[in-house]
Enzyme design. Structure first.
Site, PDB file in Angstrom:
ATOM      1  CD  GLU A 309      25.835  22.444  28.069  1.00 20.60           C
ATOM      2  OE1 GLU A 309      25.010  21.538  27.841  1.00 20.60           O
ATOM      3  OE2 GLU A 309      26.748  22.727  27.289  1.00 20.60           O
ATOM      4  CB  CYS A 405      23.193  19.550  20.188  1.00 19.09           C
ATOM      5  SG  CYS A 405      23.602  20.793  21.426  1.00 19.09           S
TER       6      CYS A 405
END
Length: 642
Positions: A309, A405
């Site tokens: 990521e 998240c």
């Protein structure tokens, strides 16, 4: 610079304000309590009940599941700030009571380790997010205290932070560790500002100062716990992944996990502001420049690769395999806003605006019930389903995520947006964002009220009315966006020559202001073709359409399939029209384009000298943030030009 609190009353953003209050917060409460049908379960609230000894069961979810509850509480706090709601506050208080019952006698608070064995706490900082979860709970506590005046959650996190201070530090008997996922650093600064307890500032600074030292702490703890990993293979990512490859003051390139990076950079700015550390601030400037000029998408998204990521390398900005996590765009807003607090420069405001209007709100559907984790700039749904290199890209938003998240992160940012509009520095009130609102600021004991009205981002006309008792000398700084080349400013109907008062892209008007004074700002908008630096391989020969702060895209629902066959002639006019009934009301841009005639190729896959033929095609561009709110299909931001 001090941030002001503004109550939003805006054509564009009030919809989001109401959406967060009426839909997103209740929906996410249901998700945290596992009451959303056909969505990934959360069990986040249940984990706290188990940790408090009120239910039997095992920990469920990601090791950082606690943070979802914390971010939800923070969103609730900011919503209550402008929209008091006794029932919502009571519900939040009950969750805070539950959190308090789960907290251990020594202050420790993390449901994963409380349930699975406290003997293993603080043994895997790289992977297990204890300090990250602590940071989010601290941020929630400070926000809730500032809004409601209630200290219960603040006392809980102070006790937890005091415990953390007994575990980490330069003293011989303490661990020399730091978080694998940065977050607590910026949270501790907020706690320091709320309590004036310098211990928390020192601890935030310690975590930053310790990062990058050798031997690599995460290797040390790995050896100590018998070379085990929470996520097999995680350790192979190395120190760049968590920005521990160099001491923070020596870093110059944005590397590794993009959310970790920008959270850390935001904290670095905070610590630099509190301590006067110019070397730390200079590192922030270097890292800012590397992101904005070499590693950021036109939407304000960051993080170009799914592996880790993460950032990859300069100018590597693929559109279809991009990661562009929603949390990363939110983190960039945090970073930009803190840079504005240090030095009010228009480039920081421009990036904050770009990320907000494009990379952030694209992460949530217009109804507030579906979310993107990954925000691509080009999508072919068939490739998402069948090409393993794109399995992280979803052609539609999801109800929830096992790793959730992003949804509560959007909620807390949008609920707190009133804190990002203005700032005060050196007797000047700076307008960073053009959003309709009301606010009040005290200047040397005199209260100055500001009322901003606008139809931004659909046009660039803004008015700001001054309300005060008598008169007051101060400056009013108006950001002139980088996309605007012909800004005009007038005071009480008289145009100001702003050329001589522009400082770092802010027009600073200093005068003795009177009650009833009106400032009018005209930022003419017209659609423009944006081009990438030619070193961005993915975009050579292509353009993106932008109008004001809004980046546009083509969708299959408007333009048919095979968007890669569409071209925009260089002389094609771009026509703007507002369509009230489309996508909650948006400016749409249309153009006379062309489409490659596919039938000329017949069955051939390759041809030596094809005579490519084109046929007319009407192109319709809609705001990128609103894509796939109608029906699934292809999408692209960048279109071929000829």
């Amino acid at each position: 610079m001090n941030r002001l609190k503004a109550k939003i009353n805006d054509v564009f953003w009030s919809k989001y304000d109401a959406l967060v209050r009426d839909v997103v917060i209740p929906y996410q409460r249901d998700a945290l309590n596992d009451n959303v049908a056909d969505a990934d379960p959360s069990h986040a609230i249940r984990n706290f009940r188990i940790a408090a000894g009120e239910e039997e069961g095992e920990f469920y979810g990601m090791v950082f599941q606690d943070s979802d509850v914390a971010k939800w509480l923070e969103a609730v706090a900011y919503s209550l700030e402008n929209h008091p709601d006794p029932e919502l506050e009571k519900e939040a208080d009950e969750i805070i009571d539950l959190i308090g019952r789960a907290q251990q006698e020594d202050g420790y608070l993390n449901t994963y380790y409380i349930i699975n064995g406290l003997e293993n706490r603080w043994t895997n900082l790289k992977e297990c997010h204890e300090l990250y979860c602590a940071g989010h709970m601290i941020e929630a506590a400070v926000a809730y205290y500032n809004v409601t005046g209630k200290r219960k959650l603040l006392d809980i996190v102070c006790k937890f932070a005091d415990h953390i201070d007994t575990v980490f530090g330069p003293e011989e008997d303490k661990l020399k560790g730091y978080p694998g996922h940065q977050e607590i650093e910026l949270a501790l600064i907020k706690l320091f500002r709320a309590t004036k307890n310098k211990t928390y500032l020192d601890l935030a600074k310690y975590f930053l100062d310790e990062r990058g030292k050798r031997p690599y702490y995460f290797d040390i703890e790995w050896e100590k716990r018998g070379k085990t990993e929470h996520w097999p293979g995680h350790r192979r990512r190395g120190p760049e992944y968590d920005q521990s490859h160099l001491p923070v003051r020596e870093q110059s390139q944005a590397v590794g996990h993009s959310v970790r990076a920008v959270y850390m950079y935001a904290a670095m700015v905070d610590v630099a502001m509190e301590t006067g550390d110019e070397k730390l601030l200079e590192a922030c400037r270097r890292l800012w420049n590397n992101i904005v000029y070499k590693r950021m998408y036109i939407t304000g998204a960051i993080g170009s690769q799914a592996h880790g990521e993460a950032f990859s390398f300069d100018y590597d900005l693929p559109n279809d395999t991009v990661y562009a996590e929603t949390c990363a765009a939110i983190g960039l807003v945090f970073f930009a806003n803190r840079m504005l607090e240090v030095e009010p420069k228009g480039e920081y405001g421009d990036v904050m605006e770009r990320a907000l209007y494009n990379g952030v709100i694209s992460g949530m559907s217009l109804d507030g019930k579906r979310f993107f984790y990954v925000n691509p700039l080009e999508v072919n749904p068939e490739a998402c389903a069948k090409n393993g290199n794109m399995e992280h890209v979803k052609p539609v938003r999801q109800k929830w995520f096992a790793c959730a998240c992003c949804p509560p992160n959007i909620a807390r940012l949008l609920a707190s947006l009133g804190h990002y509009i203005y700032g005060v520095k050196d007797n000047t009130i700076y307008t960073h964002l053009y959003i309709g609102n009301n606010t009040e600021v005290e200047m040397d004991g005199i209260k100055v009220g500001l009322t901003q009205k606008t139809n931004y981002p659909w046009n660039g006309k803004v008015s700001i009315d001054i309300n005060l008792d008598g008169s007051k000398d101060f400056g009013l700084g108006l950001r002139i966006p980088g996309w605007c080349s012909d800004a005009k400013v007038s005071v009480n109907g008289q145009q100001i020559d702003i050329a001589g008062v522009i400082v770092d892209s802010y027009a600073i008007i200093t005068r003795s202001w009177q009650d009833g004074d009106r400032i009018e700002v005209d930022l003419p908008m017209e659609p423009v073709r944006m081009r990438s630096n030619p070193l961005v391989r993915a975009n050579v020969g292509r353009v993106a359409i932008q109008n004001g702060p809004i980046v546009y895209c083509l969708e299959e629902v408007d333009n048919g399939p095979n968007l890669q066959t569409l071209v925009l002639p260089k002389d094609a006019a771009l026509v703007v029209s507002f369509q009230e009934d489309l996508l909650d009301g948006v400016n749409v841009i249309t153009a006379k384009g062309e489409r490659v005639k596919e039938e000329d190729w017949g069955k051939e896959l390759y041809m030596a000298n094809p005579c490519t033929q084109y046929e007319p095609a009407d192109l319709t561009f809609v705001p990128y943030y609103a894509w796939v709110n109608r029906e699934p299909g292809e999408m692209t931001v960048w279109v071929w030009e000829k």
